[in-house]
Design an enzyme around this catalytic site. Sequence first.
Site, PDB file in Angstrom:
ATOM      1  N   CYS A  96      48.002  38.146  39.198  1.00 48.58           N
ATOM      2  CA  CYS A  96      48.608  37.824  40.489  1.00 48.58           C
ATOM      3  C   CYS A  96      49.867  36.995  40.299  1.00 48.58           C
ATOM      4  O   CYS A  96      50.717  36.917  41.167  1.00 48.58           O
ATOM      5  CB  CYS A  96      47.629  37.046  41.367  1.00 48.58           C
ATOM      6  SG  CYS A  96      46.063  37.890  41.512  1.00 48.58           S
ATOM      7  N   GLY A 153      38.997  39.305  47.081  1.00 45.22           N
ATOM      8  CA  GLY A 153      38.744  37.908  46.767  1.00 45.22           C
ATOM      9  C   GLY A 153      39.731  36.966  47.428  1.00 45.22           C
ATOM     10  O   GLY A 153      39.347  35.899  47.918  1.00 45.22           O
ATOM     11  N   GLN A 192      35.326  36.108  39.167  1.00 46.76           N
ATOM     12  CA  GLN A 192      35.248  36.591  37.785  1.00 46.76           C
ATOM     13  C   GLN A 192      33.814  36.835  37.303  1.00 46.76           C
ATOM     14  O   GLN A 192      33.611  37.262  36.169  1.00 46.76           O
ATOM     15  CB  GLN A 192      35.909  35.573  36.844  1.00 46.76           C
ATOM     16  CG  GLN A 192      37.428  35.547  36.920  1.00 46.76           C
ATOM     17  CD  GLN A 192      38.068  36.843  36.425  1.00 46.76           C
ATOM     18  OE1 GLN A 192      37.529  37.529  35.563  1.00 46.76           O
ATOM     19  NE2 GLN A 192      39.208  37.201  36.993  1.00 46.76           N
ATOM     20  N   HIS A 231      36.632  44.867  42.601  1.00 42.74           N
ATOM     21  CA  HIS A 231      37.375  45.478  41.488  1.00 42.74           C
ATOM     22  C   HIS A 231      37.262  44.682  40.199  1.00 42.74           C
ATOM     23  O   HIS A 231      37.762  45.118  39.165  1.00 42.74           O
ATOM     24  CB  HIS A 231      38.839  45.723  41.858  1.00 42.74           C
ATOM     25  CG  HIS A 231      39.720  44.508  41.802  1.00 42.74           C
ATOM     26  ND1 HIS A 231      40.491  44.212  40.704  1.00 42.74           N
ATOM     27  CD2 HIS A 231      39.936  43.524  42.695  1.00 42.74           C
ATOM     28  CE1 HIS A 231      41.170  43.092  40.949  1.00 42.74           C
ATOM     29  NE2 HIS A 231      40.847  42.667  42.141  1.00 42.74           N
ATOM     30  N   ASN A 241      39.390  32.052  35.814  1.00 41.55           N
ATOM     31  CA  ASN A 241      39.893  33.408  35.574  1.00 41.55           C
ATOM     32  C   ASN A 241      40.783  33.509  34.342  1.00 41.55           C
ATOM     33  O   ASN A 241      41.033  34.603  33.861  1.00 41.55           O
ATOM     34  CB  ASN A 241      40.658  33.922  36.787  1.00 41.55           C
ATOM     35  CG  ASN A 241      41.812  33.017  37.174  1.00 41.55           C
ATOM     36  OD1 ASN A 241      41.612  31.815  37.363  1.00 41.55           O
ATOM     37  ND2 ASN A 241      43.002  33.553  37.278  1.00 41.55           N
ATOM     38  N   SER A 258      34.883  39.902  44.533  1.00 45.76           N
ATOM     39  CA  SER A 258      35.814  41.009  44.734  1.00 45.76           C
ATOM     40  C   SER A 258      35.339  42.189  43.891  1.00 45.76           C
ATOM     41  O   SER A 258      35.127  42.064  42.690  1.00 45.76           O
ATOM     42  CB  SER A 258      37.197  40.565  44.284  1.00 45.76           C
ATOM     43  OG  SER A 258      38.109  41.632  44.414  1.00 45.76           O
TER      44      SER A 258
END
Lengths: 388, 388
Positions: free
Chosen positions: B328, B74, B182, B204, B154, B202
């Site tokens: 992050c 992402g 998300q 994952h 998120n 993304s």
Amino acid sequence: MQMNARIYADHAATTPVRPEVLDAMLPYFVEGGYNASSLHAEGRRARTALDNARAEIAGIIGAKPSEVIFTAGGSEANSLAIFGVTRARRKDGAHMISAPVEHHAVLHPLERLAEDGFDVTFLAVDDQGQVSASAFEGAIRPGTILASIMLANNEIGTLQPIAQLARHARERDVTFHTDAVQCPAYLPIHVGELGVDLLSISAHKFYGPKGVGLLFVREGTPVVAQTLGGSQEFAKRAGTENVAGIVGMARALSLAQSERETVSARISELRQRFENGLLEKVADVRINGHAAPRLANNSNVSFAGIPADAMVMRLDLEGAAVSTGSACAAGALEPSHVVAALGLPERWQRSAVRFSFGRTTSAKDIDRLVALVAQVAAELRTFSAQNA
Amino acid sequence: MQMNARIYADHAATTPVRPEVLDAMLPYFVEGGYNASSLHAEGRRARTALDNARAEIAGIIGAKPSEVIFTAGGSEANSLAIFGVTRARRKDGAHMISAPVEHHAVLHPLERLAEDGFDVTFLAVDDQGQVSASAFEGAIRPGTILASIMLANNEIGTLQPIAQLARHARERDVTFHTDAVQCPAYLPIHVGELGVDLLSISAHKFYGPKGVGLLFVREGTPVVAQTLGGSQEFAKRAGTENVAGIVGMARALSLAQSERETVSARISELRQRFENGLLEKVADVRINGHAAPRLANNSNVSFAGIPADAMVMRLDLEGAAVSTGSACAAGALEPSHVVAALGLPERWQRSAVRFSFGRTTSAKDIDRLVALVAQVAAELRTFSAQNA
């Protein structure tokens, strides 16, 4: 009908993952597939695996763990090195040094920077694809901020005198990057001995997974992140860490390191057997880069009068996977920019085929491949003579 | 001693890979681990897997296959969107529109561009974290080239009125990007209905592997590659294709798509049970973003007087994985920039904890988590009262 297994002789394009590498990765998908930047126990376990992989890799290449920046592969590592340094050092100048035989992952970032007002000197190479250290030294001028010269060429295998070049660069405050993507299976990668500031590798070239690589960034080297967001990778590359891939790369590098001497010696002998066989059985061939030090697994051969594409396609039909050059440029109809840079007579230029061997290559593969190449070369030359 | 399994309530940070996804990936490591850009049979088989994955994903999100650009995740998709469009459209202007609640993977590229002379309007959000479509329309001016507003937040889960915003953008020739990282597990991602030009996801975040994501790029949208080299991904992103990862993402997205309605309904009920439980058992809590449409699996809760870090650490010790916000930015001591943007009274700001549920979350987990949170909140408040 007897079926022969196919011969894979394109290890420079990619190497499949070794079973031991996949085994090392498996715990980090389903059971341990957590976020290494999360602070809870699940995250800390992923972080430990990441830290261990980083430390293992750093130990092998002679770096500190904090000098290892994980990326999605070699191309990203090269773009990060080139764009990252030039942005950080723009105030110091706008001149760079490189060579025409570099991979597109180096050439294209340089071309992008040229659009933005940077100036690039491309050093000439000799007919074996080597640059000269004295020409390199002579190209350094006030305002030279970055040099990027590959450790080994991806098409013809030629090694460059990196330690010498890097020494000249260091003396003149030029940041030095080397693309070492083709090397870890066959050359020791020690950043101290090489003396480079930046070095790129990619796991899938040494039996690790695709989608993961790294940029070594010597402490103090100014590099600005290109993918921004979280502060992963010491704030030099954002994105949730690909723990499984990184663990796989560490395992693959460790295996490559421990087997390198044995494997290189064996493959070097097979390569010799291959080239001797070709020279004996096929007329008008030239082995490109053979007079220079080169990677143990590479054999780049020009077959006068035979278009490289035709040779590659016929060999594929007959059961052998080889290539005309970089897979990244596959499908392009232009002749290889690397072979073009050697300044060879026309007949050698459009007929260059890359054979690249690997740990699964056997003597039987080599003998079959020599016979196949001889047969295909004869057929294609007969066909072309009949149609001349 | 009875051991309870840990409760993982940090699915917004990452989701472990589903076994079915790993199964889909496995053929592309050892046996089929070849280069999708190679022209030989081995390469063509990898290419077929890649093409099939791209077509499957494109079908699900309503795109053409050529509009799907695979990335390493992402963050890279967001950097590619923002740097790629602004470089391509610099001649049209240097103004952008975004919001203060965006992920750092959007905010930091915008800050980088601001260093380079671009101007960014950050729209205010209300106390639920939403931007106003009319304020967005009002912020467009001559020279506005790009807007980036996320589909769902998120940290607090708030959805933005993307279809409306994208319509305004289209009318005024503003390229519109949305970070939908998300969303795929809980919201249909249909680029036609959303009307966006660019969209990031993304793998994952929806039980796919780490290290792979994509940027949807609507045909005709000017985007310049940021990682340069080979001509992979329609020349928008160089690098040997991560076939195993991409195949895994396709499988994960397909599973998410087929289960979305059932899973969302179930998780939404569990979330309600969680929030009802908290409101009943813990005094002085605020559920952030709850009055706006939001992601089914997100519950962001402020506990007045309790530092968020203390709550997260105590819950981890007691067996529950939750977070203070984006993984992050984990480890950062500053309060969440998202919660700060809501303009809440101080006591709600440093006490916000993100609980995010997933397909493995059970009603039993929820009940245990409510009890744990109530217990930890009571302890921390007692401790803090004793030390006041």
